[in-house]
Structures are given as C-alpha cells and as structure tokens.
Design an enzyme around this catalytic site. Structure first.
Site, PDB file in Angstrom:
ATOM      1  N   ASP A 168       0.837  -1.205   0.000  1.00 46.51           N
ATOM      2  CA  ASP A 168       0.000   0.000   0.000  1.00 46.51           C
ATOM      3  C   ASP A 168       0.871   1.255   0.000  1.00 46.51           C
ATOM      4  OD1 ASP A 168       0.905  -0.208   2.584  1.00 46.51           O
ATOM      5  OD2 ASP A 168      -1.084  -0.151   3.522  1.00 46.51           O
ATOM      6  N   SER A 169       2.212   1.070  -0.004  1.00 54.74           N
ATOM      7  CA  SER A 169       3.134   2.179  -0.257  1.00 54.74           C
ATOM      8  C   SER A 169       2.914   2.732  -1.662  1.00 54.74           C
ATOM      9  CB  SER A 169       4.586   1.736  -0.076  1.00 54.74           C
ATOM     10  OG  SER A 169       4.832   0.531  -0.781  1.00 54.74           O
ATOM     11  N   LYS A 215      -1.310  -9.440   2.734  1.00 57.41           N
ATOM     12  CA  LYS A 215      -0.560  -9.020   3.938  1.00 57.41           C
ATOM     13  C   LYS A 215      -1.443  -8.079   4.752  1.00 57.41           C
ATOM     14  CE  LYS A 215       3.216  -6.099   3.774  1.00 57.41           C
ATOM     15  NZ  LYS A 215       2.742  -4.931   4.564  1.00 57.41           N
ATOM     16  N   GLU A 220       9.033  -4.351  10.518  1.00 51.92           N
ATOM     17  CA  GLU A 220       9.496  -3.069   9.974  1.00 51.92           C
ATOM     18  C   GLU A 220      10.066  -2.184  11.074  1.00 51.92           C
ATOM     19  OE1 GLU A 220       6.739  -1.168   7.317  1.00 51.92           O
ATOM     20  OE2 GLU A 220       7.917   0.683   7.218  1.00 51.92           O
TER      21      GLU A 220
END
Ligand code: KIV
Length: 272
Positions: free
Chosen positions: A52-53, A121, A190
C-alpha cells in the site's frame, strides 16, 4: 543455486518456508505495475509485494491510508500479468479489514479473485487475529506485519524505530507468536531493533522478512522506488540505494526536451 530458482517455476509459501529451513535468504521488493514487475521477476526476486506504499510512491499521498481496495486490485493485477516466478503478496489497504472479520474475508477474496495474486498481507497483531483466521479458512495465505505499521501512523505520530522499550518489544514478540499460531505463512518486521528482530526470527518457524530490522532475519524487503533511487528525499539508515534513477531520468528527459526545442529530434532516420 537458490532452491527457489532450481526446483520451482512459481515460488510458493512452502518454498519460502523451505528456504528458511535451509537458511537461504528470501529477497522481496515492492512492485505496483506490469513493466517494473517484469524486470524484478526476470532478475529473480522471490516475492513481489504490491504494497500500500503505492499510495505514497505511485499516487503521491503523504500516508498509506487513502489507497482503496479497487486501486490495490488494479496495481496487483498489473503485477501478476508481468510475472512468472515470484510469489505475489498484496497489502489489504487501510479500512478494508480492521472493522470486522467478515469484511476482511470479502476484501481478501476480492483481491485473490480479481487480481490473480497469491497471498495478502495485513498490519497488526492480536487485535486483527479474528480477521486473519477467517481469511485463512478460505484458503488464502496471510503474511503478517508488525513493528512500524504505517496504516497506524496517526496512532504512533512518527515513523521512528518501534519497540525500543521493553513493553512494546514484549507485545511484539507475543503478537508474532500469535500470528504464527493462527497460521500466517510469513511475517514482515518493519523498523525495529536488530537484536529484537533476530530473536523473533529465531523463535518462529515461519520466515521473518525485515525492513530496517537488521540482517539476522530470513529475508529482506525494500520499496523498489527507494532502492532504485527514484525517490530522492528519503534517507533512512536501512536503505541501500542501488541506482540514482531520479538523476538519470531527469537528465535524460532534460536532454529530450532540449532536442525537441532545438529541432534535433526527430532526425532523418527517425521518421517515415
Ligand atoms: O507497503 C509496503 O511497501 C510495505 C513494505 C514497506 C513492507 O508494507
């Protein structure tokens, strides 16, 4: 030669788990469009994440929150058409799964049916476990995502390193174990301390893929626009830039503009 390259046409979730068992590192990059996906797949990237970046690097939004399920499906189907080998994982976007598990399942089913991708994800720990379990009952593989979870940026307030304090580190470890127990096939960590990521990877049987989580995990992921230097205002410590495409592309296009203005382009050989 990598086992994924040698023995399998399409990388599967089982292949990734076998790679962890053999201590072979997993390579993962983001991809959002057909042409880039084809290049990354040809280069042998094991997993392509339709992240979704895309909301940031493709659409120019400040956060990942605005991207919609329809837009994710558009990006994912383009990536699927460009690949033969990589496993394609797609982010469930903000607002498509957090509310209730029924909605989570129908969002995941739309992604799988309409894009042809292979897994989804989801960001979060025990608070989204019901949704994860429901998606898994439909036979859809789920990758977890803990640590810095950009869909929660307004809760965190900053993009700084997560889980530096004991309480947050302990919650992260118990969330990671809960995601594995629920049936996730892999986990992204992350921007957390490397020693914490190392102990999570050692405690889990499923592969742990890091971004800003050090080298003692089972694989690495980067945003492709960052590692190719297409974005140039973003300099986190964990980022290794392999090219400086921002300068290369602006240089080439500056030359094109000059050639058009000077009537150098097209020349005699470049016309019919
Ligand atoms: O959306 C994304 O690009 C991601 C990676 C940073 C892991 O979730």
């Amino acid at each position: 030669m990598s086992i994924a390259k040698k023995e399998f046409k399409r990388v599967t979730t089982n292949v990734l788990q076998e790679m962890k068992r053999r201590d072979e590192r997993i390579s993962m990059l983001t991809a959002y469009d057909f042409t880039m996906a084809k290049m990354l797949d040809t280069a042998g990237v094991d997993v392509l994440l339709v992240g979704d970046s895309a909301s940031n690097v493709m659409a120019g939004h400040e956060t990942t929150l605005p991207i919609t399920l329809d837009q994710m499906i558009y990006h994912a189907s383009s990536v699927v058409r460009g690949t033969e080998r990589a496993l394609i994982v797609v982010d469930l976007p903000f607002g498509s799964y957090q509310g209730n598990s029924k909605e989570a399942l129908s969002s995941a089913i739309r992604i799988m049916k309409e894009s042809g991708a292979h897994a989804v994800k989801m960001e979060g720990g025990v608070e989204i476990i019901e949704g994860i379990e429901r998606i898994l009952t439909a036979g859809i593989p789920v990758m977890g995502h803990l640590g810095l979870t950009p869909q929660s940026i307004y809760k965190f307030g900053t993009y700084t390193v997560r889980a530096k304090e004991d309480a947050e580190a302990e919650k992260l470890i118990s969330d990671a174990k809960a995601l594995e127990a629920a049936g996730c096939f892999a986990l992204v960590l992350e921007k957390i301390p490397a020693h914490l990521a190392k102990s999570v990877a050692a405690a889990l049987e499923i592969p742990v893929i890091g971004i800003g989580a050090g080298g003692d995990v089972d694989g690495q992921v980067l945003v492709v626009h960052d590692m190719l230097g297409m974005t140039h205002e973003f300099h986190p410590r964990f980022l290794r830039r392999y090219l400086n495409l921002f300068e290369e592309i602006t240089g080439a296009v500056t030359q094109y503009v000059a050639d058009v203005k000077s009537k150098d382009f097209p020349n005699e050989k470049e016309q019919y």
